[in-house]
Each structure stands twice: as C-alpha cells, then as structure tokens.
Design an enzyme around this catalytic site. Structure first.
Site, PDB file in Angstrom:
ATOM      1  N   ALA A  10     128.654 -72.670 -84.427  1.00  0.00           N
ATOM      2  CA  ALA A  10     128.497 -72.309 -83.019  1.00  0.00           C
ATOM      3  C   ALA A  10     128.152 -70.839 -82.829  1.00  0.00           C
ATOM      4  CB  ALA A  10     129.765 -72.647 -82.249  1.00  0.00           C
ATOM      5  N   GLY A  11     128.390 -70.044 -83.864  1.00  0.00           N
ATOM      6  CA  GLY A  11     128.227 -68.594 -83.738  1.00  0.00           C
ATOM      7  C   GLY A  11     126.774 -68.209 -83.474  1.00  0.00           C
ATOM      8  N   ARG A  15     123.968 -60.279 -85.921  1.00  0.00           N
ATOM      9  CA  ARG A  15     123.330 -59.369 -86.887  1.00  0.00           C
ATOM     10  C   ARG A  15     121.989 -59.876 -87.426  1.00  0.00           C
ATOM     11  NH1 ARG A  15     126.935 -57.961 -91.511  1.00  0.00           N
ATOM     12  NH2 ARG A  15     128.410 -59.548 -90.862  1.00  0.00           N
ATOM     13  N   ASP A 105     126.744 -71.428 -92.141  1.00  0.00           N
ATOM     14  CA  ASP A 105     125.976 -70.300 -92.690  1.00  0.00           C
ATOM     15  C   ASP A 105     126.310 -70.041 -94.158  1.00  0.00           C
ATOM     16  OD1 ASP A 105     128.506 -69.273 -92.527  1.00  0.00           O
ATOM     17  OD2 ASP A 105     128.018 -67.610 -91.196  1.00  0.00           O
TER      18      ASP A 105
HETATM   19  C1  UD1 Z   1     136.327 -66.178 -91.260  1.00  0.00           C
HETATM   20  C2  UD1 Z   1     137.784 -66.331 -91.660  1.00  0.00           C
HETATM   21  C3  UD1 Z   1     138.087 -65.351 -92.780  1.00  0.00           C
HETATM   22  C4  UD1 Z   1     137.160 -65.569 -93.938  1.00  0.00           C
HETATM   23  C5  UD1 Z   1     135.710 -65.509 -93.498  1.00  0.00           C
HETATM   24  C6  UD1 Z   1     134.808 -65.963 -94.616  1.00  0.00           C
HETATM   25  C7  UD1 Z   1     139.003 -67.028 -89.662  1.00  0.00           C
HETATM   26  C8  UD1 Z   1     139.881 -66.587 -88.557  1.00  0.00           C
HETATM   27  N1  UD1 Z   1     138.620 -66.084 -90.519  1.00  0.00           N
HETATM   28  O1  UD1 Z   1     136.205 -64.896 -90.689  1.00  0.00           O
HETATM   29  O2  UD1 Z   1     139.425 -65.519 -93.208  1.00  0.00           O
HETATM   30  O3  UD1 Z   1     137.406 -64.632 -94.964  1.00  0.00           O
HETATM   31  O4  UD1 Z   1     135.467 -66.376 -92.375  1.00  0.00           O
HETATM   32  O5  UD1 Z   1     133.486 -65.760 -94.271  1.00  0.00           O
HETATM   33  O6  UD1 Z   1     138.689 -68.200 -89.752  1.00  0.00           O
HETATM   34  N2  UD1 Z   1     132.490 -70.139 -85.603  1.00  0.00           N
HETATM   35  C9  UD1 Z   1     132.344 -71.069 -84.594  1.00  0.00           C
HETATM   36  N3  UD1 Z   1     133.029 -70.886 -83.435  1.00  0.00           N
HETATM   37  C10 UD1 Z   1     133.869 -69.846 -83.226  1.00  0.00           C
HETATM   38  C11 UD1 Z   1     134.002 -68.895 -84.271  1.00  0.00           C
HETATM   39  C12 UD1 Z   1     133.305 -69.084 -85.434  1.00  0.00           C
HETATM   40  O7  UD1 Z   1     131.608 -72.040 -84.744  1.00  0.00           O
HETATM   41  O8  UD1 Z   1     134.448 -69.789 -82.145  1.00  0.00           O
HETATM   42  C13 UD1 Z   1     131.743 -70.321 -86.845  1.00  0.00           C
HETATM   43  C14 UD1 Z   1     130.730 -69.224 -87.080  1.00  0.00           C
HETATM   44  O9  UD1 Z   1     129.462 -69.594 -86.554  1.00  0.00           O
HETATM   45  C15 UD1 Z   1     130.702 -69.122 -88.587  1.00  0.00           C
HETATM   46  C16 UD1 Z   1     132.116 -69.517 -89.007  1.00  0.00           C
HETATM   47  O10 UD1 Z   1     132.656 -70.246 -87.922  1.00  0.00           O
HETATM   48  O11 UD1 Z   1     129.808 -70.032 -89.185  1.00  0.00           O
HETATM   49  C17 UD1 Z   1     132.992 -68.317 -89.326  1.00  0.00           C
HETATM   50  O12 UD1 Z   1     133.103 -67.486 -88.203  1.00  0.00           O
HETATM   51  P1  UD1 Z   1     133.091 -65.903 -88.326  1.00  0.00           P
HETATM   52  O13 UD1 Z   1     133.163 -65.362 -86.978  1.00  0.00           O
HETATM   53  O14 UD1 Z   1     131.999 -65.461 -89.221  1.00  0.00           O
HETATM   54  O15 UD1 Z   1     134.494 -65.662 -89.066  1.00  0.00           O
HETATM   55  P2  UD1 Z   1     134.901 -64.381 -89.878  1.00  0.00           P
HETATM   56  O16 UD1 Z   1     135.418 -63.361 -88.926  1.00  0.00           O
HETATM   57  O17 UD1 Z   1     133.867 -63.986 -90.808  1.00  0.00           O
HETATM   58 MG    MG Z   2     131.783 -64.362 -91.018  1.00  0.00          MG
END
Ligand code: UD1
Ligand code: MG
Length: 451
Positions: A10-11, A15, A105
């Site tokens: 969903a993100g 970047r 991703d």
């Molecule tokens: C997350 C993990 C972290 C881990 C890292 C690895 C959590 C809280 N943290 O952090 O421990 O080391 O990934 O890369 O889970 N996404 C959604 N909806 C949302 C938020 C995120 O679909 O509301 C999706 C994003 O598109 C992405 C994935 O979930 O594909 C991870 O989200 P991201 O925001 O990158 O998490 P990180 O802060 O990197």
């Molecule tokens: Mg991430």
C-alpha cells in the site's frame, strides 16, 4: 498445511520520486510485486491477498496483466504494517491455515528460506524471518533469548543496547491466520511513529504464553527497494544470479555480463548466446539454438537449431521452427516461420506465416498495416521471395512460387507461379553520355557568368 499469502503493497514509495506505486516498478521485466508473489508461490498458497493503497487501480491492472489470481484489498490510509495486515482479515476470515506476510517491494526471498520458516512453525506459533546485514541501520531489531524471539523493537523506539543488536527484522512473518488477525487487532499505536506496528504481535503473543522464533537468511534475499538506486541494484542482483544459473545449466554466454534476462526467460542447454542480447518477457529458446550478438527478443519461441541475429529483433507472437535463420536488421512480429525458413537481411515480417524452406530476399516487407487495420501475409513452403518485395497484405503466395525483385505484390500468387510487379526496364543507348555533356556545358556557362 495450507498457506495464504498477505502481500503488503500500500505504501507510496516516496523515495522513488514516481507517479507510479513503488511495487509496480520493474525488475527483469516484471513488477516488484509479481516477484514478491512468485517468491511466496514456493509454498503453493491456497490464497493470495494483496493489500494495496497508493495506485490501487494500477496495482489491480498489473496483477491482471500478469494473470495473477491474487485478490486485492484496499488500505485507504497507511497507518502501519499491522493496520495493513488487518485489511486482509475479512477476506481471509474463513481461512484456517497459516498466513505468510510478505512485502511487495522485497522480491528475492528464496523458496528454501520459506521452507525453513514452515519447518520452524511446527514448534512455534510465530516465525519471523531475520537477517544480519552489514549495516543494520534503521531496521527493526530482533530481541532473542536462545531460540526464542522475545520481541521486535523498531529502530526509532530502541534503546542504545537494543540498537547494538545485529539481527534485524525482514518483515516476513508466518503464523496461523486466525491468530495473526487476533494479535493484529490488539496492536496499539503508542510508539515513536504513531503507527500500528506489525512487529508488536511478537510481544503480545509472548504475553499470552505463545512461542515465537526467528529463521535467518542472507541479506541478499531481504533486499528491499526504496529508491531508483536500489531498483538498479535489485536488477543487477537478479541478472548476476540468472547469468550464473544459465552457465551452470549448460548455456554458453560468451560475455555473461552483457546479457539481460527477464524473470520468465527459458533457455535450453547447449544454446549459445553471444554478447549484448536482451530478453524481454515471455521468451523460450529450445536447446541448441544460437542467439547472435545485439539481438532483442520478447514474447517469442525459438526452436532447436535456429540462428537469430546478429542485430535481430523478435517481437511478441514470433515462433521460429527448427533451423530457421533470422539475420541482421530483421524484425519479426506475430509470425510463424516453419522449419528451415530464412529471412537473412533487412526485412520486416509481421502478421505472417512462412512455410518450410522458404527464402525471403533482402529488404522484403510485409505491408501489414493499412493505417487502420492489420492484415495477414501467408507464404507457402519452398517459396523464393525476391529482394525488396513489398507484400501488401492481405495476400497469399502459394507453395513453390517466386516473386521478382522489387515487386509490389497486391494480389495472391498461385503455387508454382512467378509474380513480377514492377515497371519494365527501358535502355536508351548513348542517352547518358549525351545528358552528361549537356549538364556539364550548362554548369560551365553558369560559372563564367559569375566570374
Ligand atoms: C518495517 C518493519 C521493520 C523492518 C523493515 C524491513 C514494522 C513496524 N517495521 O519497517 O521492523 O526491519 O520493515 O524492511 O513493520 N505498508 C503498507 N501499509 C502501511 C505501512 C506499510 O502496506 O500502512 C507496506 C509498505 O508498502 C512496505 C511494507 O509494508 O511494502 C513495509 O513498510 P515500511 O513503511 O517500509 O516499514 P519500515 O519502516 O521499513
Ligand atoms: Mg521499509
């Protein structure tokens, strides 16, 4: 045990600086999301749910274009990874197997790694995939006690001693689907980011007396894509691995580092691929073919013994039977060439069928497009098409027929016939010599006038 995939996508991917959702950016000719789903397919999932948000319509269209059976659920606002997983709860409400959470991703998790997670699930309620990167940076940290995973702490919320932990969270989690949704519903947002962290389910589960553990994998598998630089790195990693696999399975690559494969490229053993060959999606090459330098292939099939290039372009719908020859600066689209047919120089063959052992002379073009519609050209076996023939489709040329060089063929040619369609040659003796003399005399007169 049956498994459902929940793929978080969903993100926005800020970047990437893109109008396109991040998960639709491509590696090896396929969106990151398609790679991620394919990785999960190692577990033969009964269901696949993609959580989309930014660009959800485009995500849906891309999945359809790749014949994916995944269901799409929408997370309208991105409130964190736990909130994202919760969006799949309704769709998977009746599912009583395990759920595996993947990120859209993160394209390169290996089947063997997921197999080890499945194995670990036999003795633990929750299994998290961890890795020890060279630069732990801002990843969440796995707090272990022996084999037990005690909790996951996000970098932003971690103490100095927790930040010193080298084992990081990949985000991949496996748990019974019912339990996962149950735990996710209990997650709060009292943290540095004000988000619902999926990682909190570990602590919550422990407090209930449930068991969690971590399986680890190499950093290269958890490689996530957040920027164009990382996208390029993912592409390079894919290509390096695929080239190595090709060499190991008996394919000759003269200059491996210059050959680009697509995710679904299939090449048989003893095929030789010369430098600077690019495979787009949907290509199969049988054993013992030869793809010569600087050729571009997509959506086509090349049979045993065929030779393609140098500098050839095979576009979707091209099928080359055994021992076909396609030479330099030849473009073929949506055309079937039977055994031993040859198109060796400077031609366009589109929307056509060409029979066995037919020779297409240099510069021949199938004029398939009238500006509005496309039409077919059908050429029989053992035909000789003279150089620079324009075949104005729809048109048919029968077996064993010939066309004269430079002909514009607008009507069908029956088997065994010779068709010549060009102005008859006239020769005027002495005419050139007289014309030259006249032109030179006129030039001299002009030059004198200017002096
Ligand atoms: C997350 C993990 C972290 C881990 C890292 C690895 C959590 C809280 N943290 O952090 O421990 O080391 O990934 O890369 O889970 N996404 C959604 N909806 C949302 C938020 C995120 O679909 O509301 C999706 C994003 O598109 C992405 C994935 O979930 O594909 C991870 O989200 P991201 O925001 O990158 O998490 P990180 O802060 O990197
Ligand atoms: Mg991430």
């Amino acid at each position: 045990m049956s498994v459902a995939l929940i793929v978080l996508a969903a993100g926005k991917g800020t970047r990437m600086h893109s109008d396109q959702p991040k998960v639709l950016h491509e590696v090896a000719g396929a969106p990151l999301l398609v790679h991620a789903i394919a990785a999960g397919e190692a577990l033969d999932p009964a269901r696949t749910v993609v959580v989309a948000g930014h660009g959800a319509d485009a995500v849906r269209a891309a999945l359809a274009a790749h014949d994916s059976v995944a269901q799409v659920v929408i997370q309208a606002e991105q409130r964190g990874t736990a909130h994202a997983v919760a969006q799949a709860a309704d769709t998977l409400g009746d599912f009583d197997g395990d759920a595996l959470v993947l990120y859209g991703d993160t394209p390169f998790i290996r089947p063997e790694t997921l197999g080890r997670m499945m194995e670990a699930r036999r003795h633990h309620d929750i299994v998290v995939l961890g890795f020890a990167p060279e630069e732990p940076g801002r990843y969440g940290r796995l707090v272990m006690q022996g084999e037990s995973l005690i909790r996951i702490v996000e970098f932003k919320d971690a103490s100095d001693s927790e930040r010193a932990i080298g084992l990081c969270n990949s985000g991949v989690v496996m748990a019974p689907a019912g339990l996962l949704f149950d735990l996710v519903a209990e997650v709060g947002r009292d943290n540095a980011a004000g988000e619902y962290y999926l990682t909190d389910i570990v602590g919550i589960a422990r407090a209930r007396g449930l068991k969690a553990t971590a399986v680890t994998c190499d950093e290269s598998e958890t490689l996530g894509v957040n920027s164009r630089t990382e996208l390029a790195a993912a592409e390079a990693a894919f290509q390096a691995r695929t080239r190595a696999e090709a060499l190991e399975t008996g394919i000759t690559l003269t200059a491996p580092e210059t050959v680009h494969f697509a995710r679904d490229t299939v090449v048989g053993r003893d095929t030789v691929i010369e430098p600077y060959v690019v495979f787009g999606p949907g290509v199969t090459v049988e054993s013992g073919a030869h793809i010569r330098a600087f050729s571009h292939l997509e959506g086509c099939h090349v049979s045993r013994g065929a030779v393609v290039g140098p500098y050839a372009r095979l576009r979707p719908g091209t099928e080359l039977a055994e021992d076909v020859r396609i030479g330099n600066f030849v473009e073929v689209k949506n055309a079937i060439l039977d055994e031993g047919a040859k198109v060796n120089h400077l031609s366009y063959i589109g929307d056509a069928a060409i029979g066995a052992n037919t020779n297409i002379g240099a510069g021949t073009i199938t004029c398939n497009y009238d500006g509005v519609n496309k039409h077919r050209t059908t050429i029989g076996a053992d035909v000789f098409i003279g150089s620079d023939t324009m075949l104005v489709a729809p048109v048919r040329v029968g077996d064993g027929a010939m066309t004269g060089s430079g002909s514009v063929i607008t009507r069908d040619v029956e088997a065994g016939a010779l068709a010549v369609a060009r102005a008859r040659q006239e020769v005027k003796p002495g005419f050139a010599a007289r014309l030259f003399a006249r032109l030179r005399a006129a030039k001299d007169t002009r030059n004198e006038g200017e002096r």
